[in-house]
Design a protein around this motif. Structure first.
Motif, PDB file in Angstrom:
ATOM      1  N   TRP A 119       0.828  -1.194   0.000  1.00  0.00           N
ATOM      2  CA  TRP A 119       0.000   0.000   0.000  1.00  0.00           C
ATOM      3  C   TRP A 119       0.869   1.253   0.000  1.00  0.00           C
ATOM      4  N   ILE A 120       0.380   2.298  -0.658  1.00  0.00           N
ATOM      5  CA  ILE A 120       1.045   3.599  -0.652  1.00  0.00           C
ATOM      6  C   ILE A 120       0.113   4.601   0.016  1.00  0.00           C
ATOM      7  N   GLN A 121       0.622   5.247   1.070  1.00  0.00           N
ATOM      8  CA  GLN A 121      -0.168   6.242   1.780  1.00  0.00           C
ATOM      9  C   GLN A 121       0.580   7.570   1.774  1.00  0.00           C
ATOM     10  N   ILE A 122      -0.084   8.613   1.329  1.00  0.00           N
ATOM     11  CA  ILE A 122       0.523   9.941   1.301  1.00  0.00           C
ATOM     12  C   ILE A 122       0.137  10.655   2.592  1.00  0.00           C
ATOM     13  N   ARG A 123       1.068  10.654   3.526  1.00  0.00           N
ATOM     14  CA  ARG A 123       0.875  11.300   4.822  1.00  0.00           C
ATOM     15  C   ARG A 123       2.243  11.462   5.459  1.00  0.00           C
ATOM     16  N   ASN A 124       2.364  12.388   6.384  1.00  0.00           N
ATOM     17  CA  ASN A 124       3.632  12.561   7.080  1.00  0.00           C
ATOM     18  C   ASN A 124       3.742  11.512   8.185  1.00  0.00           C
ATOM     19  N   PRO A 125       4.729  10.599   8.103  1.00  0.00           N
ATOM     20  CA  PRO A 125       4.851   9.553   9.117  1.00  0.00           C
ATOM     21  C   PRO A 125       5.257  10.115  10.477  1.00  0.00           C
ATOM     22  N   LEU A 126       5.262   9.229  11.475  1.00  0.00           N
ATOM     23  CA  LEU A 126       5.733   9.588  12.811  1.00  0.00           C
ATOM     24  C   LEU A 126       7.128  10.194  12.721  1.00  0.00           C
ATOM     25  N   PRO A 127       7.379  11.357  13.359  1.00  0.00           N
ATOM     26  CA  PRO A 127       8.725  11.942  13.307  1.00  0.00           C
ATOM     27  C   PRO A 127       9.785  10.939  13.746  1.00  0.00           C
ATOM     28  N   VAL A 128      10.884  10.904  13.008  1.00  0.00           N
ATOM     29  CA  VAL A 128      11.903   9.889  13.256  1.00  0.00           C
ATOM     30  C   VAL A 128      12.514  10.028  14.642  1.00  0.00           C
ATOM     31  N   ILE A 129      12.713  11.252  15.126  1.00  0.00           N
ATOM     32  CA  ILE A 129      13.327  11.416  16.444  1.00  0.00           C
ATOM     33  C   ILE A 129      12.447  10.800  17.524  1.00  0.00           C
ATOM     34  N   VAL A 130      11.119  10.876  17.361  1.00  0.00           N
ATOM     35  CA  VAL A 130      10.207  10.233  18.312  1.00  0.00           C
ATOM     36  C   VAL A 130      10.335   8.716  18.203  1.00  0.00           C
ATOM     37  N   TYR A 131      10.395   8.215  16.975  1.00  0.00           N
ATOM     38  CA  TYR A 131      10.554   6.777  16.778  1.00  0.00           C
ATOM     39  C   TYR A 131      11.860   6.285  17.395  1.00  0.00           C
ATOM     40  N   LEU A 132      12.938   7.047  17.241  1.00  0.00           N
ATOM     41  CA  LEU A 132      14.222   6.648  17.811  1.00  0.00           C
ATOM     42  C   LEU A 132      14.137   6.509  19.328  1.00  0.00           C
ATOM     43  N   MET A 133      13.504   7.453  19.980  1.00  0.00           N
ATOM     44  CA  MET A 133      13.392   7.387  21.431  1.00  0.00           C
ATOM     45  C   MET A 133      12.543   6.196  21.862  1.00  0.00           C
ATOM     46  N   LEU A 134      11.459   5.940  21.155  1.00  0.00           N
ATOM     47  CA  LEU A 134      10.620   4.790  21.476  1.00  0.00           C
ATOM     48  C   LEU A 134      11.369   3.482  21.251  1.00  0.00           C
ATOM     49  N   TYR A 135      12.147   3.443  20.184  1.00  0.00           N
ATOM     50  CA  TYR A 135      12.938   2.245  19.876  1.00  0.00           C
ATOM     51  C   TYR A 135      13.921   1.949  21.008  1.00  0.00           C
ATOM     52  N   LEU A 136      14.629   2.976  21.460  1.00  0.00           N
ATOM     53  CA  LEU A 136      15.623   2.773  22.508  1.00  0.00           C
ATOM     54  C   LEU A 136      14.975   2.410  23.838  1.00  0.00           C
ATOM     55  N   MET A 137      13.825   2.974  24.119  1.00  0.00           N
ATOM     56  CA  MET A 137      13.140   2.616  25.356  1.00  0.00           C
ATOM     57  C   MET A 137      12.681   1.161  25.320  1.00  0.00           C
ATOM     58  N   ALA A 138      12.248   0.704  24.155  1.00  0.00           N
ATOM     59  CA  ALA A 138      11.859  -0.699  24.030  1.00  0.00           C
ATOM     60  C   ALA A 138      13.067  -1.610  24.195  1.00  0.00           C
TER      61      ALA A 138
END
Length: 280
Positions: A119-138
């Motif tokens: 699927w292709i969705q035209i939208r602004n994804p979750l900001p990467v810096i937020v994803y990075l912090m969530l990734y490290l917390m996990a």
């Protein structure tokens, strides 16, 4: 959100087995790149996450997802065996190939075209810096409220297995053909093979690693057992050289600790004192 997670992005971590292959930084683990970095290599990993306002002068390849933050430029192709998330203003000079779904933000430019099988969705994804912090917390298994737990399950697939230490390039780093420079600490794992002059406040090298370049640090340098450094090691503080390690250049530090089974092919300068450490 716990402040420890974003703090971890200040430390450069190069995990065991990382290799610099023909201008590509390769690891079998995930790669996390902080904002405003310049990387003059391609990136290849299990998952590649690049934050905002970066420039990658090479291809980006991942067996997992690829996430590229707002206004980041990639000078080569981008290929992922799973999903891709491109933030606003991303520019890709090559071709984009996505085996899974594609989330794409506004004003994205892909000069050589793209292919997405899902699927292709035209939208602004979750900001990467937020994803990075969530990734490290996990990765660190911090405790959260139930809402955050559910969000992490959705974002990271709910895998109960421990997340391996990723390759982390901190914000503001420069990895070019001459230097691997970070503003803070750099920890290089074991069995790595790297090219470039390493610069940081603290530099630690694991065992059986080969570095084709010099090391310069403000506070401390540690060279692990059986590692080889093809260059000079200079530090404003302490230099430690482990058993079986080889330095094909000078050692210049305030104090130097050298194992008796280490080899230094150069001059050692230590105004604060030189110690030869005996095997125990």
């Amino acid at each position: 959100m716990d402040e420890t997670a974003p703090a971890l992005l200040d430390r450069c971590t190069i995990p065991d087995g990382t290799d610099l292959q023909e201008h590509v930084l390769f690891t079998e683990r995930a790669i996390l790149v902080g904002d405003r970095c310049r990387i003059d290599y391609g990136l290849s990993g299990a998952e590649v996450v690049v934050a905002e306002f970066c420039r990658v002068n090479g291809a980006v390849t991942a067996t997992g997802d690829v996430r590229i933050g707002n206004w980041t430029e990639v000078a080569g192709d981008v290929r992922t065996d799973e999903d891709a998330y491109l933030g606003e203003g991303v520019r890709i000079a090559g071709r984009l190939s996505v085996a899974g779904d594609l989330d794409i933000g506004d004003n994205v430019k892909i000069e050589q075209g793209f292919e997405a099988r899902g699927w292709i969705q035209i939208r602004n994804p979750l900001p990467v810096i937020v994803y990075l912090m969530l990734y490290l917390m996990a990765m660190l298994r911090f405790e959260h409220e139930d809402e955050v737990d559910r969000f992490m399950t959705e974002m990271l697939g709910g895998d109960e297995a421990p997340v391996e230490q990723p390759l982390v390039i901190p914000s503001g780093a420069i990895f070019d053909m001459e230097r691997l420079e970070v503003p803070g600490e750099m920890a290089i794992g074991s069995d790595c093979r790297l090219h470039g002059n390493v610069r940081g406040r603290v530099v630690e090298v694991g065992s059986n690693t080969i570095l084709f370049g010099s090391i310069r640090a403000a506070d401390r340098v540690v060279i692990g057992p059986e590692s080889v450094v093809h260059g000079t090691v200079a530090c404003g503080g302490t230099i430690e050289v482990g058993s079986g390690a080889r330095v094909l250049g000078d050692l210049d530090g305030r104090t130097i600790d050298v194992h008796e089974r280490a080899l230094v092919d150069g001059t050692m300068r230590a105004p604060g004192g030189l110690r030869i450490l005996r095997a125990t």
